[in-house]
Scaffold this motif. Sequence first.
Motif, short mmCIF file in Angstrom:
data_model
loop_
_atom_site.label_atom_id
_atom_site.label_comp_id
_atom_site.label_asym_id
_atom_site.label_seq_id
_atom_site.Cartn_x
_atom_site.Cartn_y
_atom_site.Cartn_z
N GLN A 86 0.85 -1.17 0.11
CA GLN A 86 -0.02 0.02 -0.01
C GLN A 86 0.90 1.28 0.02
N ALA A 87 1.97 1.24 0.42
CA ALA A 87 2.80 2.42 0.81
C ALA A 87 3.52 2.54 -0.65
N ASN A 88 3.52 1.56 -1.47
CA ASN A 88 4.27 1.68 -2.73
C ASN A 88 3.67 1.16 -3.87
N PRO A 89 2.49 1.55 -4.22
CA PRO A 89 1.35 1.07 -5.27
C PRO A 89 2.16 0.90 -6.53
N ASP A 90 3.01 2.01 -7.10
CA ASP A 90 3.47 1.96 -8.20
C ASP A 90 4.79 0.72 -8.30
N LEU A 91 5.50 0.81 -7.20
CA LEU A 91 6.60 -0.29 -7.14
C LEU A 91 6.02 -1.62 -7.01
N THR A 92 4.63 -1.67 -6.31
CA THR A 92 4.15 -3.21 -6.12
C THR A 92 3.73 -3.59 -7.44
N LEU A 93 3.18 -2.87 -8.25
CA LEU A 93 2.70 -3.20 -9.59
C LEU A 93 4.06 -3.97 -10.26
N LEU A 94 5.30 -3.54 -10.06
CA LEU A 94 6.46 -4.05 -10.79
C LEU A 94 6.54 -5.42 -10.08
N THR A 95 6.38 -5.79 -8.85
CA THR A 95 6.26 -7.23 -8.34
C THR A 95 5.43 -8.14 -8.86
N ILE A 96 4.43 -7.60 -9.73
CA ILE A 96 3.34 -8.52 -10.12
C ILE A 96 3.92 -9.65 -11.12
N ASN A 97 4.99 -9.25 -12.08
CA ASN A 97 5.43 -10.25 -12.83
C ASN A 97 6.36 -11.22 -11.98
N LEU A 98 6.86 -11.11 -11.11
CA LEU A 98 7.59 -11.94 -10.16
C LEU A 98 6.74 -12.95 -9.64
N LEU A 99 5.55 -12.32 -8.75
CA LEU A 99 4.67 -13.28 -8.37
C LEU A 99 3.89 -14.23 -9.37
N THR A 100 3.36 -13.53 -10.46
CA THR A 100 2.94 -14.38 -11.34
C THR A 100 3.63 -15.39 -11.79
N LYS A 101 5.07 -15.01 -11.97
CA LYS A 101 6.08 -16.28 -12.36
C LYS A 101 6.18 -17.15 -11.32
N ASP A 102 6.06 -17.01 -9.95
CA ASP A 102 6.33 -17.73 -8.95
C ASP A 102 5.20 -18.71 -9.05
N CYS A 103 3.91 -18.17 -9.36
CA CYS A 103 2.54 -18.98 -9.30
C CYS A 103 2.84 -20.18 -10.26
N ARG A 104 3.69 -20.19 -11.11
CA ARG A 104 3.99 -21.13 -12.26
C ARG A 104 5.30 -22.02 -11.80
N ASP A 105 5.90 -21.88 -10.82
CA ASP A 105 6.99 -22.48 -10.28
C ASP A 105 6.68 -24.08 -9.95
N GLN A 106 7.80 -24.88 -10.20
CA GLN A 106 7.57 -26.08 -10.06
C GLN A 106 7.34 -26.70 -8.62
N VAL A 123 -3.72 -3.15 -3.40
CA VAL A 123 -3.45 -2.25 -4.43
C VAL A 123 -4.46 -2.00 -5.41
N ALA A 124 -4.82 -0.87 -5.70
CA ALA A 124 -5.92 -0.57 -6.71
C ALA A 124 -5.58 -1.10 -8.30
N ASN A 125 -6.53 -1.59 -8.95
CA ASN A 125 -6.22 -1.84 -10.14
C ASN A 125 -5.41 -3.62 -10.17
N LEU A 126 -5.58 -4.31 -9.54
CA LEU A 126 -4.93 -5.40 -9.28
C LEU A 126 -5.63 -6.69 -9.78
N ILE A 127 -6.96 -6.57 -9.75
CA ILE A 127 -7.89 -7.73 -10.13
C ILE A 127 -7.53 -8.36 -11.54
N GLU A 128 -7.07 -7.55 -12.57
CA GLU A 128 -6.86 -8.05 -13.77
C GLU A 128 -5.73 -9.18 -13.73
N TYR A 129 -4.64 -8.68 -12.82
CA TYR A 129 -3.55 -9.56 -12.79
C TYR A 129 -3.61 -11.04 -12.03
N LEU A 130 -5.08 -11.01 -11.04
CA LEU A 130 -5.23 -12.03 -10.35
C LEU A 130 -5.90 -13.25 -11.07
N VAL A 131 -6.67 -13.08 -12.07
CA VAL A 131 -7.65 -13.82 -12.65
C VAL A 131 -6.82 -15.18 -13.22
#
Length: 143
Positions: A86-106, A123-131
């Motif tokens: 919440q303190a860094n919403p813009d920077l948090t959006l940069l972590t979405i790629n890392l977390l999404t990639k880790d969701c496919r980890d072996q 973080v606002a506007n995050l729902i599209e990355y969660l589906v």
Amino acid sequence: MPGDSKNRGELGEIRSQLASLSSHPSGNRIDAANAKKELFKKIINYTTVGIDMSSLFMPVMTSAVSSSEDIVLKKMLYLYICTYAQANPDLTLLTINLLTKDCRDQDPTIRGLALRSLCSLRVANLIEYLVSPIQMGLKDAHP
């Protein structure tokens, strides 16, 4: 406020340690991994006692990405991300790629932790990355 300058000094020291671990990995990978874990423990401890470590967001992310195979470090990274999202919403959006990639980890543990962390970000506007990660998690055969 004398404590404030002490905190800034500690933040600067941690920032320089993160930079040195990221840019100059030592020859011994085990020692470097242990040093990184200890530094992350220190960051989490400071966070726990109420010291704001949000200014270290990018150095923490840069340092953690280079240690992608260590599950303990990943747990601490995910905790850090969720704490300061919440303190860094813009920077948090940069972590979405890392977390999404880790969701496919072996490793199913990493998949579960990444999905939980991704869904915990406030973080606002995050729902599209969660589906997509949620759909993959629902189809995952591992309990």
